[in-house]
Structures are given as C-alpha cells and as structure tokens.
Design an enzyme around this catalytic site. Structure first.
Site, PDB file in Angstrom:
ATOM      1  N   CYS A 375       1.003  -1.099  -0.074  1.00  0.00           N
ATOM      2  CA  CYS A 375      -0.594  -0.365   0.124  1.00  0.00           C
ATOM      3  C   CYS A 375       0.676   1.420  -0.344  1.00  0.00           C
ATOM      4  O   CYS A 375       0.514   1.966  -0.955  1.00  0.00           O
ATOM      5  CB  CYS A 375      -1.291  -0.036   1.704  1.00  0.00           C
ATOM      6  N   ARG A 404       7.277 -10.816   5.636  1.00  0.00           N
ATOM      7  CA  ARG A 404       7.091 -10.582   6.342  1.00  0.00           C
ATOM      8  C   ARG A 404       7.502 -11.854   7.003  1.00  0.00           C
ATOM      9  O   ARG A 404       7.237 -12.865   6.942  1.00  0.00           O
ATOM     10  CB  ARG A 404       5.391 -11.137   6.692  1.00  0.00           C
ATOM     11  N   GLN A 422       0.763 -11.190  -3.699  1.00  0.00           N
ATOM     12  CA  GLN A 422      -0.387 -10.538  -3.657  1.00  0.00           C
ATOM     13  C   GLN A 422      -0.654 -10.173  -5.139  1.00  0.00           C
ATOM     14  O   GLN A 422      -0.381  -9.787  -5.512  1.00  0.00           O
ATOM     15  CB  GLN A 422      -0.714 -10.147  -2.054  1.00  0.00           C
ATOM     16  N   ASP A 424      -2.816  -8.113  -5.369  1.00  0.00           N
ATOM     17  CA  ASP A 424      -3.160  -6.460  -4.961  1.00  0.00           C
ATOM     18  C   ASP A 424      -3.694  -5.251  -5.559  1.00  0.00           C
ATOM     19  O   ASP A 424      -3.192  -5.500  -6.924  1.00  0.00           O
ATOM     20  CB  ASP A 424      -1.791  -6.568  -4.027  1.00  0.00           C
ATOM     21  N   LYS A 509     -14.409  -4.938   6.307  1.00  0.00           N
ATOM     22  CA  LYS A 509     -13.970  -5.726   5.473  1.00  0.00           C
ATOM     23  C   LYS A 509     -14.651  -7.326   5.462  1.00  0.00           C
ATOM     24  O   LYS A 509     -15.284  -7.656   6.389  1.00  0.00           O
ATOM     25  CB  LYS A 509     -12.100  -6.967   6.361  1.00  0.00           C
ATOM     26  N   HIS A 555      -8.234  -1.803   0.225  1.00  0.00           N
ATOM     27  CA  HIS A 555      -7.229  -2.611   0.223  1.00  0.00           C
ATOM     28  C   HIS A 555      -8.070  -4.153  -0.137  1.00  0.00           C
ATOM     29  O   HIS A 555      -8.942  -3.941  -0.138  1.00  0.00           O
ATOM     30  CB  HIS A 555      -6.597  -2.975   1.209  1.00  0.00           C
TER      31      HIS A 555
END
Length: 696
Positions: A375, A404, A422, A424, A509, A555
């Site tokens: 992001c 991560r 991702q 994304d 979400k 997102h």
RNA sequence: GCCACCGUAGCUCAGUGGUAGAGCACACCCUUGGUAAGGGUGAGGUCACGGGUUCAAGUCCCGUCGGUGGCUCCA
C-alpha cells in the site's frame, strides 16, 4: 409426574421419576440396547440421568437406523468417552504420575492434554501399546459411573490429590456457576480410574466402537505460551469400524492431494533450505500455472478499469513510519537494510542490536525495509499527481511481492510463507463510490472462483466491536462502510457471516474462506476499507466544491497470495489442472519409431498453435509411455501409430476417461484444444467429439 | 517463537554400535510395440550440518539448520 415428549411428537407419562434409559426400555428393548445417551430439552445427558419433570427427550443411538450415519451427539459421547479410556490407558502403560489436564471431543476426534513428569516421555511408537491397553478396558465393558460432590468437598478432594490442573478446571466450573463438581469413574468410584469431568458419557466402555490414536502434539496450559507446556495426544473414534476406516481413507486421500506432496511429484515448486525457510522457488511447471492465472486475473482487472503498476521490493524506513508499519509491526518484518557507512560506523562503535533498533526507531539511522505491504508504494503513485473527483475511482493493481517474518513454526508448503506475491490492488474513491467499488471487487472474485470451479466458499464480514474505541475514522462513515460490505457480501449469493470485533482498526473487511475437497478451510483474500492510511499520508482530491477532500481507500487481494492460492488450487484439482492451466497440455506418444516422423509433425503443429506439448520419442512400449504420462496428469495424450499417420488422425486419450476415446482428424484436435484453452474450459469440445466412446 | 517427532541416492523408503541397501527415476545396450510398468547393464552417498562418547557412530549424546504435527501469533 414426568410427561415426556419424544421427537415424533408422541408423549409418555410416568407416575414416578425415571431415567432416560428406562424410557428407552419402555419404548422397546432393541432401542434400550442400542441407546448410548439422551438429549433432555436439547441438553445432551447420560443415559442414567433421572427425569422428574416434564421435558422433551431425544434418545441418542450410535448410528441412525435409516441413514447409517452417526449424529454429532453420538460422536460427541463416543469420543469424549474414548478420551477417558485413552487417558487411563496412557497412565497405565506409560506412567501413572502423568497429570491429566483436559480432554475434550473436537471436530474429527478428541484429544487429551497431559503434563508429563520429569524424565517421562512417549512417542508415536507407543501408540500400539496404548491402543492394546484401551482394547482391554473396552473389553471389560466397565460402566461410566458419575458421582458428584458439593464444591467444598470436591475442592478438598482435588487438593488432596494434588493436581493443580484439575483444581483449575474445577475453579473454572465454579466460576461458570456450577454448585457441584462431578467425576466419572470408569467402573466403580474409588476403585477404578476416575476423572473430574462434566460428562456426559456413553453408559459403558464397551460402547465406544472403533477408535485410533492419531497423533502427538504439544500445547500450552490455557493456550498461554508462557505457561506450562503440555503434551496433547490426538485420537478419533467412531460408532463402528466401517466409519473409522472411511475416515482413515479420507485422510489418506487428503495426503495424496496435499500440495506439498503433489508439488514435489509434479515439480511445481521447490523450497530450498539454503535459500531460506518459507521462500518459494517457482519451478517451470508451477511458473506456468502462476503465469496463466495472473494473465487471467489481469484480463479481468483490465475489464474492470484497473491500471497495472510495478513497484520495487524495498522502500525507505521513513515511508513505513508514515504508514505505521514500522516499528509497530516490527516483529513480523525482516530486519531493515541499513547503509554501508552506518553499518560500519555502528560496528566500529560496538553497537548492540538493541541500540541499533532504538536508533532506527528514533530516526538516527536511515535504512530500507523489505516491503511488508504494497500500500505505501501504491499510495505514493496515487499521490504523485493531484486528483479531481472526476478521476475517481483510481484503481491501481500490482502482483506485488511482500516479505513478512512469519514465526518459524508456522511456515509450511505454499500456504504459509515468508515471501509472497499478492494479487494486490488499492482503490481510491469517494465516500459515495465506496459501495459500488466493493461490489466490483466481489464480482471479480465471483468470476474467477467460478471459472476455477471453486464454488464452495464462504464470506466473513468483519465489523466493529461495539464496545471498543480503538477504531479510527468517523463512526458515521464506519456505519455506511459496514452496511456496504454487508450488502456487497449478500450480493455474492454465497453463505456469509457477520463477525463483530473482527474488523481491522482502520476499517471493516470482507474475507474469503474456501473449503477444499476434504473439508479443510483456508482463508484466502480480503477486501478491506481503510480510513487510516489516507489520513496518515494526507491524501486528497479536489471535489466539485473546489475544496480538498479525503478519499477512502480499499485494499483488496481477493486471492490472498499467488503462493497460498495456488497451493489451495493444487489440492482443489488434486494436481489435475484444467487444460488452460496445465503445465503440459498435450503429450504426443508415437507407437514406435515407425511413427516418429508423424509424431513429430503432430508435435510441431500443436507447438505452432501455442499448445504446451511434448513428444515422447523414447523407445518404450506404448503402455509404459501412457503410464508415465498419466502420472504427470496431462489432460490429453495423443497416441499416433501407422494407422493414424495414414489417415492424418490422432487417437485421443483424455485424462479422466482413462481409456482410448478413438481417433479424430489432427486438424480438428488442434482447433478444439485451442478453443478449450482460449475459453478457459468453458468449451469442452473434445469430449463432445467422443460422446459415444466416453459414455460407453 | 514453544513442544513432540523426524532428516539415509533425484523420489518413496529399509537399515539391531562392526564393509551403506531396495524399488522407481536416470545413462547405455537389446527390443519397434495400438492404450497404466518389455529385458539387460551401469552410474549414482560427506547417511542434513557441527561437535562429543566409543577400539568402532547412519545408529548413542549435545548443538545448529530444515521438515511434519500441534500451540501461540497473523497489518
């Protein structure tokens, strides 16, 4: 006196208190023999429970007479009881000083947590011996005998016995409102093995049916990592051997389609310890699957007005301080990369790791972070230009790779990794556009899941915890966003649940959870509304009023990551990918060298038609070639011999049919397989060619 | 990260302190065949890595790395 209503609506009256078992006897001797428990006004009870008031009664038998299946209640009783028998057997066989902690039934079985005394241990090698002991206890057919005590007396008994775990269980029961404590003896209280337990149980050990100890694991007392470490022994039990066997077969089946097993067999991916734990190396076959899937997703994104972008794998620490990822989530990130001169300087100063971490937090040491999320980069692209409300929504998409630091014990296969890509995208829109954008995100998911035949998924809508104040953003907007999520999820037409308190602190979400063929659930992607980052990065657009306004961000990574998604996909298809995704789509198998030239011609023709094709020109017999090709789960095998060369045909053997479907003209095959590929399986024309042969 | 178990050929796995094995895959030779394994020969190993015990370690002990199952965590 009790008037008892049975599930069929009939009633029976008694002029004295009766046990559930006596009611069963009253109904019929066959039932009385079969029954293992009761449900009184919806609450599951021992068969020996005395009924002295009007109630609804359901009798629980191991197996339903009509369906041949066991009810959840029957399995609960059997498994809970089996846990006791296993615990007794373990204490007898391994060590009587083993302390019992907690042994509940769970989905697919039961476990028992226990604390081993110093120096005592056992492994799966001991299972056989423990099972033999369980067999003895079951053969003895000892009754499960319940006895109760007032709390004071019961606590004293537990203190005298010196088990802190059981004492703790009792205290919790009292806290939850129990005024008595109950035990179950496997046989005679005071003489046979006993355990503090709420029950209920089957009437006697002989009623347990078929069982098996399955695995060994560890756990923490109260699930607290700082507390005592316990040994957890897993087992399962069923009403009869047939059901247990079926379950074990399912487990074996699951193992065969495990993506880690198939990934190795079909050479889809590789993890190398010298590269690093949780870092996926996509081998050529897996790369094909991923590339095809990405192409598919990209096409759909373009249709929906997304713009594709690319961003680097690192960014300055400062960027992640602004976003809040550093140092707040520092524990789940790879350590920062710092400049040479800093590194050298710090080393010369004899700087400790703690000091280094501190000075990075304080901004004294600059550095870069391996990006834990995409992001911030995407935001910077959005923010690189001023925006009018007329530009919105802006939809920026990237197959963005993030890193991560997942805990080492959690990493495995492709579903839990440390570096992943991702699917994304970040959407920047006005408050008014939010609802429609959410719907758009979900429709993409719908299309892709449908194409892949993954129709068995559910949606979780994460909402605010009404009692918490940790949330950022205007509560009014939150309400609207939550409603929009709810509506969008509803529109999907799949089961969805609303879960209060599951929202992120920055917005509500929507999560997607898929079920694989053996019923395991996997959380894949999410769509999240974000009120926080636009604030932190001070994003704005110019509204119709010529004033700056704050955009809302979404997102969305509906498939989570390519790694996890393809891991799930491998299991979903059991490695047999549909033709458009299959690493190898067609293999040409000449019968012998005599047909080698024609085989090569077929191969070249398919290659020119952009089909992923190989030629097996080895000097094996056709049987061996077919077997080999079958193991690679290739959608189409073309067997070509002199007959086919003569007529310019190919003999087709399609995966799934496992037999010769007959011959079709080469040109027809090329055209139809092309069509199947370009339509991503919507047209399965090949099968139509062989309708008669396929169904014969 | 914690606990338990595990790590032997590319893969699946045997191996009881005393000379490292099998099947498949691979290479070469023979075989040229019509729908799930034709035959032969051969090559392939620092028994995860590092230390220790022992006359002797794949085997026993300790550590590290990695895997599996679970626990905890998961922006």
């Amino acid at each position: 006196m009790p008037r008892i209503t049975l599930p069929d609506g009939s009633t029976r009256e008694f002029d004295h208190p009766v046990t559930a078992h006596e009611v069963a006897k009253d109904i019929g001797s066959g039932l009385a023999k079969a029954v293992i428990g009761a449900k009184i006004d919806g609450e599951i009870c021992d068969l020996a429970t005395t009924i002295d008031r009007d109630c609804k009664l359901e009798l629980i038998t191991p197996v339903d007479r009509k369906t041949g299946e066991s009810s959840d209640e029957a399995l609960y009783l059997i498994r809970h009881s089996c846990a006791h028998v296993m615990a007794e057997a373990i204490q007898r066989v391994i060590c009587p000083r083993i302390e019992l902690v907690y042994g509940p039934p769970v989905e697919n079985g039961f476990y028992y947590d226990m604390r081993l005394p110093e120096g005592v241990n056992f492994s799966s090698d001991d299972f056989e011996q423990i099972e033999a002991e369980m067999e003895k206890i079951i053969k003895e057919d000892r009754p499960f005998t319940r006895f109760e005590m007032p709390v004071d007396e019961g606590m004293k008994k537990l203190r005298d016995e010196g088990s802190k775990y059981k004492l703790d269980n009792a205290e919790r029961a009292v806290e939850a409102g129990s005024d008595r404590l109950s035990w179950y003896a496997t046989g005679e209280p005071g003489k046979n093995w006993e355990d503090l337990c709420r029950g209920p149980h089957v009437p006697s050990t002989g009623r347990i049916g078929a069982y098996k100890i399955t695995s060994l694991a560890s756990s923490y007392w109260h699930g607290d990592a700082d507390s005592d470490s316990l040994l957890r022994v897993y087992g399962t039990a069923f009403a009869d051997q047939k059901q247990l066997d079926r379950y074990l077969e399912q487990l074996a089946e699951a193992k065969k389609r495990d993506h880690r097993v198939l990934g190795k067999q079909l050479r889809l991916f590789h993890v190398d310890e010298t590269v690093g734990q949780g870092l996926i190396l996509w081998t050529p076959n897996g790369a094909v699957v991923r590339q095809e899937l990405q192409n598919f997703i990209s096409e759909e994104l373009r249709k929906q007005g997304y713009q594709q972008i690319f961003t680097p794998h690192i960014g300055k620490l400062e960027l992640y301080k602004t976003s809040g990822h550093f140092p707040y989530y520092q524990d789940s990130q790879y350590p920062p990369l710092i400049h040479h001169e800093h590194l050298k300087m710090l080393a010369d100063d004899g700087c400790s790791c703690a000091q280094l971490a501190n000075s990075m937090k304080e901004g004294e040491v600059e550095g870069y972070l391996l990006k834990p999320m995409n992001c911030p980069h995407h935001i910077k692209i959005f923010d690189s230009q001023p925006h009018s409300y007329r530009d919105l929504p802006v939809r920026l998409a990237e197959f963005g790779t993030v890193y991560r630091w997942e805990q080492s014990g959690e990493i495995g296969g492709m579903t839990r990794v440390r570096g992943f890509t991702q699917d994304d995208a970040h959407l920047f829109c006005t408050e008014d556009q939010l609802a429609e954008e959410l719907v758009g995100c979900l429709s993409l998911v719908k299309i892709i899941f449908k194409t892949l035949g993954m129709e068995d998924y559910r949606v979780r809508v994460g909402l605010r915890d009404p009692d918490s104040s940790k949330y950022v953003g205007d509560p009014k907007n939150w309400g609207k966003a939550e409603q929009a999520c709810r509506e969008a999820a509803k529109g999907l037409g799949v089961p969805f649940s609303e879960e209060a308190g599951e929202a992120a602190f920055y917005g509500p979400k929507i999560d997607f959870v898929v079920k694989d063929v053996v019923g395991r659930e996997w959380q894949l992607g999410t769509v999240q509304v974000d009120y926080n980052l636009p604030e932190r990065f001070d994003l704005s657009y110019i509204g119709p009023d010529n004033q700056p306004h704050r955009p809302v961000m979404i997102h969305r990574a509906p498939f989570g990551s390519m790694e996890r998604f393809i891991g799930v996909l491998i299991e979903h298809f059991a490695g047999a990918f549909p033709t458009w995704l299959a690493p190898e789509q067609v293999r040409v198998l000449p019968i012998s060298e005599k047909s080698a030239d024609y085989g090569r011609e077929v191969f070249e023709m398919l290659k020119a038609a952009k089909v992923r094709v190989t030629l097996d020109d080895s000097n094996e017999r056709i049987q061996a070639k077919i077997r080999e090709a079958t193991e690679w789960k290739i959608p189409y095998l073309l067997i070509v011999g002199p007959r086919d060369a003569e007529s310019r045909q190919v003999s087709v053997r399609a995966r799934g049919f496992m037999k010769d479907l007959g011959a079709i003209p080469l040109d027809d095959f090329v055209a139809t397989v092309r069509e199947e590929i370009t339509t991503r399986g919507a047209a399965t024309v090949i099968e139509e060619h062989f309708q008669a042969a396929a169904t014969a």
